[in-house]
Each structure stands twice: as structure tokens, then as C-alpha cells.
Write a protein that holds these residues in place. Sequence first.
Motif, PDB file in Angstrom:
ATOM      1  N   GLU A  89       0.821  -1.201   0.000  1.00 54.52           N
ATOM      2  CA  GLU A  89       0.000   0.000   0.000  1.00 54.52           C
ATOM      3  C   GLU A  89       0.865   1.265   0.000  1.00 54.52           C
ATOM      4  OE1 GLU A  89      -2.967  -0.186   3.053  1.00 54.52           O
ATOM      5  OE2 GLU A  89      -3.757  -2.118   2.371  1.00 54.52           O
ATOM      6  N   CYS A  90       1.993   1.220   0.713  1.00 54.27           N
ATOM      7  CA  CYS A  90       2.917   2.364   0.710  1.00 54.27           C
ATOM      8  C   CYS A  90       3.495   2.574  -0.687  1.00 54.27           C
ATOM      9  CB  CYS A  90       4.052   2.139   1.708  1.00 54.27           C
ATOM     10  SG  CYS A  90       3.562   2.246   3.439  1.00 54.27           S
ATOM     11  N   CYS A  91       3.889   1.484  -1.342  1.00 56.03           N
ATOM     12  CA  CYS A  91       4.458   1.590  -2.685  1.00 56.03           C
ATOM     13  C   CYS A  91       3.415   2.076  -3.687  1.00 56.03           C
ATOM     14  CB  CYS A  91       5.023   0.233  -3.129  1.00 56.03           C
ATOM     15  SG  CYS A  91       6.533  -0.263  -2.274  1.00 56.03           S
ATOM     16  N   ALA A  92       2.181   1.595  -3.551  1.00 59.64           N
ATOM     17  CA  ALA A  92       1.118   2.028  -4.456  1.00 59.64           C
ATOM     18  C   ALA A  92       0.847   3.519  -4.296  1.00 59.64           C
ATOM     19  CB  ALA A  92      -0.153   1.226  -4.184  1.00 59.64           C
ATOM     20  N   GLN A  93       0.862   3.992  -3.049  1.00 58.44           N
ATOM     21  CA  GLN A  93       0.626   5.403  -2.786  1.00 58.44           C
ATOM     22  C   GLN A  93       1.754   6.265  -3.351  1.00 58.44           C
ATOM     23  OE1 GLN A  93       0.025   6.267   1.350  1.00 58.44           O
ATOM     24  NE2 GLN A  93      -0.755   8.342   0.966  1.00 58.44           N
ATOM     25  N   ALA A  94       2.984   5.713  -3.317  1.00 60.14           N
ATOM     26  CA  ALA A  94       4.140   6.442  -3.833  1.00 60.14           C
ATOM     27  C   ALA A  94       4.317   6.243  -5.333  1.00 60.14           C
ATOM     28  CB  ALA A  94       5.406   5.991  -3.097  1.00 60.14           C
ATOM     29  N   ASP A  95       3.424   5.472  -5.953  1.00 59.53           N
ATOM     30  CA  ASP A  95       3.459   5.197  -7.399  1.00 59.53           C
ATOM     31  C   ASP A  95       4.754   4.486  -7.815  1.00 59.53           C
ATOM     32  OD1 ASP A  95       2.207   5.163  -9.854  1.00 59.53           O
ATOM     33  OD2 ASP A  95       3.098   7.056 -10.509  1.00 59.53           O
ATOM     34  N   ILE A  96       5.221   3.587  -6.966  1.00 63.60           N
ATOM     35  CA  ILE A  96       6.414   2.811  -7.328  1.00 63.60           C
ATOM     36  C   ILE A  96       6.125   1.307  -7.311  1.00 63.60           C
ATOM     37  CG2 ILE A  96       8.065   4.544  -6.529  1.00 63.60           C
ATOM     38  CD1 ILE A  96       8.413   2.927  -3.967  1.00 63.60           C
ATOM     39  N   VAL A 173      13.902   4.162 -16.857  1.00 62.29           N
ATOM     40  CA  VAL A 173      14.074   3.318 -15.666  1.00 62.29           C
ATOM     41  C   VAL A 173      14.020   4.131 -14.378  1.00 62.29           C
ATOM     42  CG1 VAL A 173      15.391   1.571 -16.908  1.00 62.29           C
ATOM     43  CG2 VAL A 173      16.588   3.479 -15.808  1.00 62.29           C
ATOM     44  N   ASP A 174      14.244   5.453 -14.474  1.00 65.18           N
ATOM     45  CA  ASP A 174      14.245   6.277 -13.266  1.00 65.18           C
ATOM     46  C   ASP A 174      12.839   6.594 -12.769  1.00 65.18           C
ATOM     47  OD1 ASP A 174      17.028   6.399 -13.188  1.00 65.18           O
ATOM     48  OD2 ASP A 174      17.074   8.122 -14.560  1.00 65.18           O
ATOM     49  N   THR A 175      11.848   6.444 -13.631  1.00 59.59           N
ATOM     50  CA  THR A 175      10.468   6.744 -13.226  1.00 59.59           C
ATOM     51  C   THR A 175       9.554   5.531 -13.279  1.00 59.59           C
ATOM     52  OG1 THR A 175       9.891   7.388 -15.499  1.00 59.59           O
ATOM     53  CG2 THR A 175      10.699   9.131 -14.022  1.00 59.59           C
ATOM     54  N   PHE A 176      10.035   4.444 -13.843  1.00 55.46           N
ATOM     55  CA  PHE A 176       9.198   3.259 -13.979  1.00 55.46           C
ATOM     56  C   PHE A 176       8.911   2.643 -12.606  1.00 55.46           C
ATOM     57  CE2 PHE A 176       8.341  -1.236 -14.822  1.00 55.46           C
ATOM     58  CZ  PHE A 176       7.393  -1.130 -15.837  1.00 55.46           C
ATOM     59  N   PRO A 177       7.657   2.268 -12.287  1.00 60.85           N
ATOM     60  CA  PRO A 177       7.349   1.612 -10.991  1.00 60.85           C
ATOM     61  C   PRO A 177       8.173   0.335 -10.858  1.00 60.85           C
ATOM     62  CG  PRO A 177       5.332   2.316 -12.086  1.00 60.85           C
ATOM     63  CD  PRO A 177       6.439   2.485 -13.091  1.00 60.85           C
ATOM     64  N   HIS A 178       9.031   0.290  -9.855  1.00 62.09           N
ATOM     65  CA  HIS A 178      10.083  -0.731  -9.847  1.00 62.09           C
ATOM     66  C   HIS A 178       9.968  -1.753  -8.719  1.00 62.09           C
ATOM     67  CE1 HIS A 178      11.381   2.400  -7.045  1.00 62.09           C
ATOM     68  NE2 HIS A 178      12.140   1.488  -6.459  1.00 62.09           N
ATOM     69  N   ALA A 179       8.959  -1.666  -7.862  1.00 65.02           N
ATOM     70  CA  ALA A 179       8.838  -2.598  -6.731  1.00 65.02           C
ATOM     71  C   ALA A 179       8.001  -3.802  -7.131  1.00 65.02           C
ATOM     72  CB  ALA A 179       8.212  -1.897  -5.532  1.00 65.02           C
ATOM     73  N   ILE A 180       8.573  -4.990  -6.992  1.00 66.11           N
ATOM     74  CA  ILE A 180       7.841  -6.240  -7.218  1.00 66.11           C
ATOM     75  C   ILE A 180       7.806  -6.994  -5.885  1.00 66.11           C
ATOM     76  CG2 ILE A 180       7.824  -8.460  -8.416  1.00 66.11           C
ATOM     77  CD1 ILE A 180       9.141  -7.138 -10.780  1.00 66.11           C
ATOM     78  N   LEU A 181       6.606  -7.279  -5.400  1.00 64.10           N
ATOM     79  CA  LEU A 181       6.433  -7.880  -4.080  1.00 64.10           C
ATOM     80  C   LEU A 181       5.841  -9.280  -4.216  1.00 64.10           C
ATOM     81  CD1 LEU A 181       4.803  -4.787  -2.297  1.00 64.10           C
ATOM     82  CD2 LEU A 181       7.226  -5.203  -2.790  1.00 64.10           C
ATOM     83  N   ILE A 182       6.427 -10.233  -3.506  1.00 64.07           N
ATOM     84  CA  ILE A 182       5.928 -11.613  -3.505  1.00 64.07           C
ATOM     85  C   ILE A 182       5.796 -12.059  -2.056  1.00 64.07           C
ATOM     86  CG2 ILE A 182       6.388 -14.005  -4.172  1.00 64.07           C
ATOM     87  CD1 ILE A 182       7.971 -12.922  -6.550  1.00 64.07           C
ATOM     88  N   ASP A 183       4.575 -12.388  -1.665  1.00 61.85           N
ATOM     89  CA  ASP A 183       4.336 -12.771  -0.265  1.00 61.85           C
ATOM     90  C   ASP A 183       3.965 -14.253  -0.159  1.00 61.85           C
ATOM     91  OD1 ASP A 183       3.816 -12.028   2.609  1.00 61.85           O
ATOM     92  OD2 ASP A 183       1.862 -12.854   2.074  1.00 61.85           O
ATOM     93  N   GLY A 184       4.421 -14.877   0.932  1.00 64.13           N
ATOM     94  CA  GLY A 184       4.024 -16.254   1.236  1.00 64.13           C
ATOM     95  C   GLY A 184       4.609 -17.279   0.285  1.00 64.13           C
ATOM     96  N   LEU A 185       5.866 -17.134  -0.072  1.00 59.03           N
ATOM     97  CA  LEU A 185       6.488 -18.117  -0.967  1.00 59.03           C
ATOM     98  C   LEU A 185       6.329 -19.533  -0.436  1.00 59.03           C
ATOM     99  CD1 LEU A 185       8.325 -18.666  -3.465  1.00 59.03           C
ATOM    100  CD2 LEU A 185      10.280 -18.461  -1.898  1.00 59.03           C
ATOM    101  N   ASP A 186       6.366 -19.699   0.883  1.00 62.83           N
ATOM    102  CA  ASP A 186       6.233 -21.029   1.487  1.00 62.83           C
ATOM    103  C   ASP A 186       4.856 -21.629   1.265  1.00 62.83           C
ATOM    104  OD1 ASP A 186       4.607 -20.306   4.296  1.00 62.83           O
ATOM    105  OD2 ASP A 186       5.919 -18.709   3.593  1.00 62.83           O
TER     106      ASP A 186
END
Length: 599
Positions: A89-96, A173-186
Motif C-alpha cells: 500500500e505504501c508503494c502504491a501510494q508512492a506510485d512505485i 528506468v528512473d520513473t518506472f514503478p520498480h517494486a515487485i512484491l511476492i508474499d508467502g512463498l512457502d
Amino acid sequence: MGDLHVHAGGGAENGSIGGWELLLRNIAPNALHDSSARYDAPKCDEDTRVEVTGEIMDWIQDRSAPQRILCMTGAAGAGKSALQQTIAECCAQADILGAAFFFSSTDSTRNTISPVVGTIAYQLGLKHPPLQRAIVTALERDPLIFSRSLQSQMQRLIVVPIKELRKEEKLDVDTFPHAILIDGLDECKVESVDNALAAKGEDQQAELLSAIAHCILDNDLPFRVFIASRPEWAIHTALEPGGHLHQAAYRIQLSDKYDASVDMYRYLQRRFEDIGLRIRNPRWFTEDSIHRLVKAASGQFIYVATVYKYISERRASPEERLNIILTWTPSNDLRTRPFEGLDRLYTNILLTAKKAYEGVDTHHGRDFLLLLRAHHINITGLHPYGAFTKPSSADRFSALLHLEPRAEETLISDLRSLFAFETDKDGKTKLRLYHQSFSDFLDAESRAKALFVSEYRVVTHLAECCMQHIIQSPIAVDCLEWEQLPLSPLSKLTLKEAVNDLPFFLNCATASIIDKLLDFTQSGGWQKINDLLPMLLRLYGWPFQQFDRWISHLDQFTSKLIAREPEAAATINECIGEWESDKQRVYAKGYQDRLDLGY
């Protein structure tokens, strides 16, 4: 988006559809951070977990940091998913926020690696129209891409399109949303293809980590990948010395580095104060009671979350429930096992629910723990044998257990802090566990202790239920068609499942099943199956492989039975011989009947 609940592998027919539609068929909408399926997902309170969220966000926002993958590990209940949701949610709000994927072992649309690349590519494409067009072009060029390895999918749908756009200077690449999140790999589990085991869950987890390393890291893409998981084999091996992520990954170990005690205190205090406003008694709890609960949590945020859910039931007294929990909380300073406090909480909740359920006169003679464990196994699967890969709806499973309509609601009426009901896209109601740690508790005799119910005992009970359904089935002499059975639609489905599942359950049952089996045999149970099989074949049809497996389980059971009860074994073997010899004729006739009936 809300209507897309399943993903399907690429096939030859996909060549005739557009690339974007093909992509939509291979994503997991439920895995998105803001999916309706994850409504009200747990996240950190505004003033909690500040230090760790700050460290994670600093790492994500530092595009020049040498390590471009962050692995956060922690025990069950440490709050990993809440942290991941907060970061999303923080990353979405920051547009990254480029993309997110939340695994769940109990959701078949997001408990394997199959839809991961498609879901990530879909989200990245939405953020950047030229990239979306490049992804569509790649899909139209190779409509079978989702039949290929995960690494090939990632290379063709993410790496190559981004590289080409960068070369053409169409992607900054300096403005492209760059965070990829993966939860619960297990929570990525075993996936089956054509009834054959495709890969172990841990192998799938390792494959995903390897694909990320080779595609995202080795190609110098502008992403920061944040993965949260329990420290199980795949990620532990990758991060340890000699592992392919040992030097490449930035690592956070929740249990070792961060003390969440202050945050848990704030969490409980705020919610207890809210309860005080609701019941108009702000002094219903004390600071000491919160301190004792935080101490009992042993660093597991799930403990305090479960405590709050249990205490906040609107039709219960919060003071009484708080007192029940506190009487089970260690009050000395002796060092305890990591999950002792959580185990004590689960034990107390189960004992209270057991007493309440079995105290109802209409439940006389019922075993609450056995019935609950059966429903639990229906959700999670029968581990040693791989059964229940597609759980029955809660009402159908209750019917199989010979319980009254809506019995599952009564069964969990005092367990709302642990279970929830959810309705799938087909309108079927299923039970859902809030916490994986409770499932782990039920599975482990060392933790559940006197409350433990083995899978063998559950299977034995299910075998008894199946035999009872078959014996009670009202088959008349002139009844030749399934539709003619004087049963409700639910009862017919239950009878079908009883016939289908009985050989498997018998083969896995304990020796205590023998007496019930003898009664079943003497009451003409095998003859009833003999009468029901042609009806089932005419209406539903069974593939040869499934029928052979059905016969095989029955044959294995009789080979174990023959030494103890030779007469019963002989009766079953006689039926098996007849069914095997008539198999081709029955299938041929059943197939023709289905054609005649227009199926």
C-alpha cells in the motif's frame, strides 16, 4: 477483474485469441494486493512495525543499492503478510509499485507458480502502455508461452520487452514503478497435471527463486524484488552460504532482529479501548493483562491478532474470554517453546468450543474434535495420500459426515477467531482458516497433544460414513436410473461421493474398521454398490484410469483383510472379479447410454 478467478495453461487453441486475452486467462486476480478476495487483508497499524517498514521502504526507494532482492523470513505468525500488505500500500501510494503476488495455500488460483509470471506481466503492462503492447506482441508470437518453463516465461514476457523498450529509449528506468512484491512463498504448494505429480512445492519455490535470479538480477533490470516467506527449504537453501542468493540478497529475519512487543502492546491497547467504548466499560481490562498477553505471544503477532478476534466476538463477554485466555498464559519466567503461548491459546479455544458443542443435547454422542478435524482435512488435503485436492463445499462435506444441514456453522460457532466462511464464484460455501499456524497445530501431535486427531482416524470415520450412506440408499427393484432415486440433489451427490471414495478410505483406515465392514458386507452393501455402479456410469461416466484406481484401492484393502476375515475378503474379491471382467462391457454400454441420453 473481480470475475476472473481461475487461470488456465496455454493450449493450441489459444492461437486464435488476442495476446491480452491470453494473458488474462493466465493470471491470478486473487493474488493482487488490492484484490476483492483479500478484502480487509491484515496490515500494520499506523504506528506499529515502524522500524522494519522504514528499513524495507528505504531499501526499495534506493534504486542504486547493490542488492536488488530482499528476502524477509520469519516464523509462522510473525506478521510477514501484514508487513507485505503495508509495504504494497505504501508503494502504491508512492506510485512505485510495479506488481505484487500474494500466495495462499488454501486458494487453488494462487498456491502454485503457474500464474506468477502472467500476473506480474499483467500489472507491469497496466503501468506502461508501450510495455503492454510489447507483452501482447510476445504472446501473439508464441501463444504456447504458458506451457514453457517459468524462466522462459519471465524472459520472454518481462526481460526481452523491457530490454527492447530501453534500447529504443521508450522506457525511463528512473520513473518506472520498480517494486515487485511476492508474499508467502512457502505457501506455494504441489501442483498436479493429468493426475500425476508435477513437482514438489519446495521445488516450485526453488524454481521461482531461480527464475528471479537469472532473469531479474542477471539482466540488470530496474526492479527491487521483495519476497516474504517462512524460512523453509527453498529460500533457506538459496540464502545460506553457497546458495545462489547468499550474496545477491538483502535479508531481514524478523524473529532475530525486531522485537515487536511494543507494537503488539499498542495493537491490543487500541482495540481493547474500542471494545470498552462498545460495551461502555473502559476499565474492563488492565495494563497488566495486555503485558501478560504480549509476553505469551513469544514474538508472534498472530497470537495477539487471534486473541483479539476471540475476545471481540460480539455475542460473548470480553471480560470472560480475556479471563479464559489469561488462565492459560504462562505466568512464570521459565523459558518456553516458541509456540507454547499460541498452542495454549488454541488449546483453550478448542476445549471451550468442544464443551459448548458436546453440551447440546442434539449433539449427544458426537466427537467434536473428530468432526472439526475432518472439516480441517477437507480444507487442507489428506497429506500422506494427496486426497481432497479439490475440497468439497462445507454443506456437502457435512452431509457426507451424516450431519444435519448447516451443521458446519454450528460446529465452528465458537471458533470464529480461527475459521471463516467464504462463497466461491459458483456460490458454494467453504470453510477457510484464518491462520496457517492453526493448521500446523492441528497437524502436529506434539503441539495439539490430547486434542490431536490423526488422519488415519478421520479416514476410518469417513469410511464408516460412506458405508452407512450406501446401506441406507433406497434402491428399488425397478429403479434403473439415477434420477429415479428418491433422494434430494445433495443426498445424491453425497451418495455418489460415498461410492467413489469408499475404496480409498477403506485402504487407508485403521483395523478398527473391520467390525463395521463385516456389518456392511452382511447387510448387502457390496450388492448395493453393484446396483449403483451402472447408474453412475450411465449418468457421469468414469475414465478408465479412475475406475482402475478405484479397483486397485479395493484390491489392496482385501489383500490386507484376507488373513483376518477371509469370508468378507472373498465376497469383495468376487465383486472385484465381476467388475473387472465386465468393465469393457459396462463402459461400452455406459458410453452408448450417455450418447442416447444426449450427454
